[in-house]
Design a protein around this motif. Structure first.
Motif, PDB file in Angstrom:
ATOM      1  N   PHE A  36     -18.397 -40.786 -15.533  1.00 20.47           N
ATOM      2  CA  PHE A  36     -19.804 -41.195 -15.483  1.00 20.47           C
ATOM      3  C   PHE A  36     -19.951 -42.655 -15.924  1.00 20.47           C
ATOM      4  CE2 PHE A  36     -24.167 -41.578 -17.015  1.00 20.47           C
ATOM      5  CZ  PHE A  36     -24.884 -40.930 -16.017  1.00 20.47           C
ATOM      6  N   ILE A  37     -19.280 -43.009 -17.002  1.00 25.80           N
ATOM      7  CA  ILE A  37     -19.353 -44.388 -17.497  1.00 25.80           C
ATOM      8  C   ILE A  37     -18.806 -45.371 -16.465  1.00 25.80           C
ATOM      9  CG2 ILE A  37     -18.394 -45.993 -19.213  1.00 25.80           C
ATOM     10  CD1 ILE A  37     -18.657 -43.757 -21.280  1.00 25.80           C
ATOM     11  N   SER A  38     -17.727 -44.989 -15.801  1.00 24.50           N
ATOM     12  CA  SER A  38     -17.109 -45.897 -14.820  1.00 24.50           C
ATOM     13  C   SER A  38     -18.031 -46.182 -13.643  1.00 24.50           C
ATOM     14  CB  SER A  38     -15.785 -45.314 -14.323  1.00 24.50           C
ATOM     15  OG  SER A  38     -16.002 -44.184 -13.487  1.00 24.50           O
ATOM     16  N   ASN A  39     -19.016 -45.317 -13.415  1.00 21.22           N
ATOM     17  CA  ASN A  39     -19.928 -45.484 -12.281  1.00 21.22           C
ATOM     18  C   ASN A  39     -21.288 -46.052 -12.693  1.00 21.22           C
ATOM     19  OD1 ASN A  39     -18.286 -44.478 -10.095  1.00 21.22           O
ATOM     20  ND2 ASN A  39     -18.500 -42.437 -10.989  1.00 21.22           N
ATOM     21  N   LEU A  40     -21.454 -46.391 -13.964  1.00 18.37           N
ATOM     22  CA  LEU A  40     -22.729 -46.927 -14.416  1.00 18.37           C
ATOM     23  C   LEU A  40     -22.978 -48.323 -13.847  1.00 18.37           C
ATOM     24  CD1 LEU A  40     -22.830 -45.863 -18.187  1.00 18.37           C
ATOM     25  CD2 LEU A  40     -24.505 -45.241 -16.431  1.00 18.37           C
ATOM     26  N   SER A  41     -24.246 -48.622 -13.624  1.00 19.90           N
ATOM     27  CA  SER A  41     -24.660 -49.961 -13.190  1.00 19.90           C
ATOM     28  C   SER A  41     -26.077 -50.188 -13.693  1.00 19.90           C
ATOM     29  CB  SER A  41     -24.594 -50.089 -11.668  1.00 19.90           C
ATOM     30  OG  SER A  41     -25.475 -49.160 -11.055  1.00 19.90           O
ATOM     31  N   ASN A  42     -26.579 -51.385 -13.467  1.00 23.47           N
ATOM     32  CA  ASN A  42     -27.949 -51.697 -13.891  1.00 23.47           C
ATOM     33  C   ASN A  42     -28.592 -52.601 -12.853  1.00 23.47           C
ATOM     34  OD1 ASN A  42     -28.035 -54.720 -14.911  1.00 23.47           O
ATOM     35  ND2 ASN A  42     -26.082 -53.875 -15.610  1.00 23.47           N
ATOM     36  N   PRO A  43     -29.928 -52.672 -12.820  1.00 22.48           N
ATOM     37  CA  PRO A  43     -30.619 -53.463 -11.792  1.00 22.48           C
ATOM     38  C   PRO A  43     -30.768 -54.939 -12.138  1.00 22.48           C
ATOM     39  CG  PRO A  43     -32.217 -52.271 -13.103  1.00 22.48           C
ATOM     40  CD  PRO A  43     -30.875 -51.859 -13.607  1.00 22.48           C
ATOM     41  N   PHE A  44     -30.203 -55.365 -13.263  1.00 26.04           N
ATOM     42  CA  PHE A  44     -30.437 -56.739 -13.730  1.00 26.04           C
ATOM     43  C   PHE A  44     -29.263 -57.681 -13.492  1.00 26.04           C
ATOM     44  CE2 PHE A  44     -32.816 -53.874 -16.703  1.00 26.04           C
ATOM     45  CZ  PHE A  44     -34.030 -54.022 -16.075  1.00 26.04           C
ATOM     46  N   LEU A 100     -28.631 -40.204 -22.055  1.00 21.28           N
ATOM     47  CA  LEU A 100     -29.353 -39.113 -21.408  1.00 21.28           C
ATOM     48  C   LEU A 100     -28.376 -38.142 -20.743  1.00 21.28           C
ATOM     49  CD1 LEU A 100     -32.376 -41.052 -19.865  1.00 21.28           C
ATOM     50  CD2 LEU A 100     -32.410 -39.531 -21.851  1.00 21.28           C
ATOM     51  N   TYR A 101     -27.334 -38.684 -20.144  1.00 26.90           N
ATOM     52  CA  TYR A 101     -26.309 -37.830 -19.544  1.00 26.90           C
ATOM     53  C   TYR A 101     -25.646 -36.974 -20.618  1.00 26.90           C
ATOM     54  CZ  TYR A 101     -21.935 -36.403 -17.326  1.00 26.90           C
ATOM     55  OH  TYR A 101     -20.871 -35.672 -16.847  1.00 26.90           O
ATOM     56  N   GLY A 106     -25.465 -31.342 -23.688  1.00 26.99           N
ATOM     57  CA  GLY A 106     -25.618 -30.705 -24.987  1.00 26.99           C
ATOM     58  C   GLY A 106     -25.023 -31.501 -26.127  1.00 26.99           C
ATOM     59  N   LEU A 107     -24.680 -32.779 -25.876  1.00 27.10           N
ATOM     60  CA  LEU A 107     -24.078 -33.638 -26.888  1.00 27.10           C
ATOM     61  C   LEU A 107     -25.129 -34.536 -27.531  1.00 27.10           C
ATOM     62  CD1 LEU A 107     -20.864 -34.654 -24.925  1.00 27.10           C
ATOM     63  CD2 LEU A 107     -21.003 -33.041 -26.830  1.00 27.10           C
TER      64      LEU A 107
END
Length: 280
Positions: A36-44, A100-101, A106-107
């Protein structure tokens, strides 16, 4: 970036966990987190780098300080960025999406900006010199009971309270509050934004709907960021953007971020951040 979890459920489930159980996270779950972290991105635009840390013994734990705020955590994620425009907002966006993920799994997590020994964690996480290292989070399964300091901190900052709509959402100018009825289909993403976490629960976001766009502003508290080399409240604005953007996408609402400041008379401490233009 695909989300793959229920945004409303995660927003309502997430809270700042400061006391962790000794239940281990399975390798299968850890693999999904890393993916999940490897696929994170942002709009900025700015690149956000994530750093992992596992604490495997008491000796190592004693070298890493969270000033008694965190108990029992064995795993941490830290974030670094280059010092450039919108970097802090980008970091806030990506790290909050991750939190949020993790909540959906449940973490528990907890934003740490000023309550961790930055130097010792930077060494342990192999952070390069010259990078901004604004925030980390522990993560793991919450303990059944909160420790005394955790209860005291939540009481002090009124952690479960949020500012009323009329004080943070406006239409056309800052003298005209935007009601939920007036917001229409955007009431949901605005409510998800309102429920977001922020440093010391100050909720510094102000949103003005004007000329077909939601304009995001930082209500900068004088002196609050003075002990940092950066404006920590910009991270909060990135968190707000994440909640709004993910919730809008959940409802199929079209739009995109842009950077065109409207001509609105602003109070002294209000700073324009960015806008979200409603699509057609």
């Amino acid at each position: 970036m695909k989300i793959g979890f229920n945004i409303e459920e995660a927003v309502r489930k997430r809270y700042s966990v400061r006391n962790y159980s000794d239940i281990e996270i399975s390798e299968e779950t850890m693999e999904s987190i890393r993916e999940f972290i490897s696929n994170l991105s942002n709009p900025f635009g700015p690149k956000v780098t994530f750093h992992y840390l596992d604490i495997n013994c008491n000796q190592e734990s004693q070298k890493l300080g969270t000033y008694g705020v965190i108990k029992g955590a064995k795993k941490y994620v830290g974030t670094t960025i280059k010092d450039e425009p919108l970097a802090l907002e980008a970091l806030g966006y990506e790290m909050e999406v991750l939190m949020l993920y993790l909540a959906s799994l449940g973490l528990g997590t907890c934003w740490l900006g000023g309550t961790f020994d930055r130097e010792s964690f930077a060494t342990a996480m192999k952070v390069d010199k010259g990078e901004l290292f604004p925030a980390i989070t522990p993560y793991g399964y919450p303990a059944e009971k909160k420790h005394i300091k955790e209860v005291a901190m939540r009481t002090l900052i009124k952690a479960d309270q949020r500012v009323d709509w009329s004080k943070i959402f406006f239409e056309n100018d800052l003298n005209s509050p935007l009601s939920e009825d007036q917001a229409g289909e955007f009431a949901f993403p605005l409510e998800m934004l309102r429920l977001g976490p922020s440093a010391s629960n100050k909720q510094p976001w102000r949103i003005v709907l004007r000329d077909g766009a939601f304009h995001f502003y930082e209500d900068k508290e004088p002196g609050y960021s003075d002990r940092f080399t950066y404006d920590i409240q910009k991270i909060d604005i990135g968190i707000a953007a994440a909640h709004f953007d993910l919730a809008a996408r959940k409802k199929g609402l079209k739009g995109e971020f842009e950077f065109e400041e409207p001509k609105v008379e602003l109070p002294k401490n209000l700073l324009y951040s960015f806008s979200w233009r409603i699509g057609k």
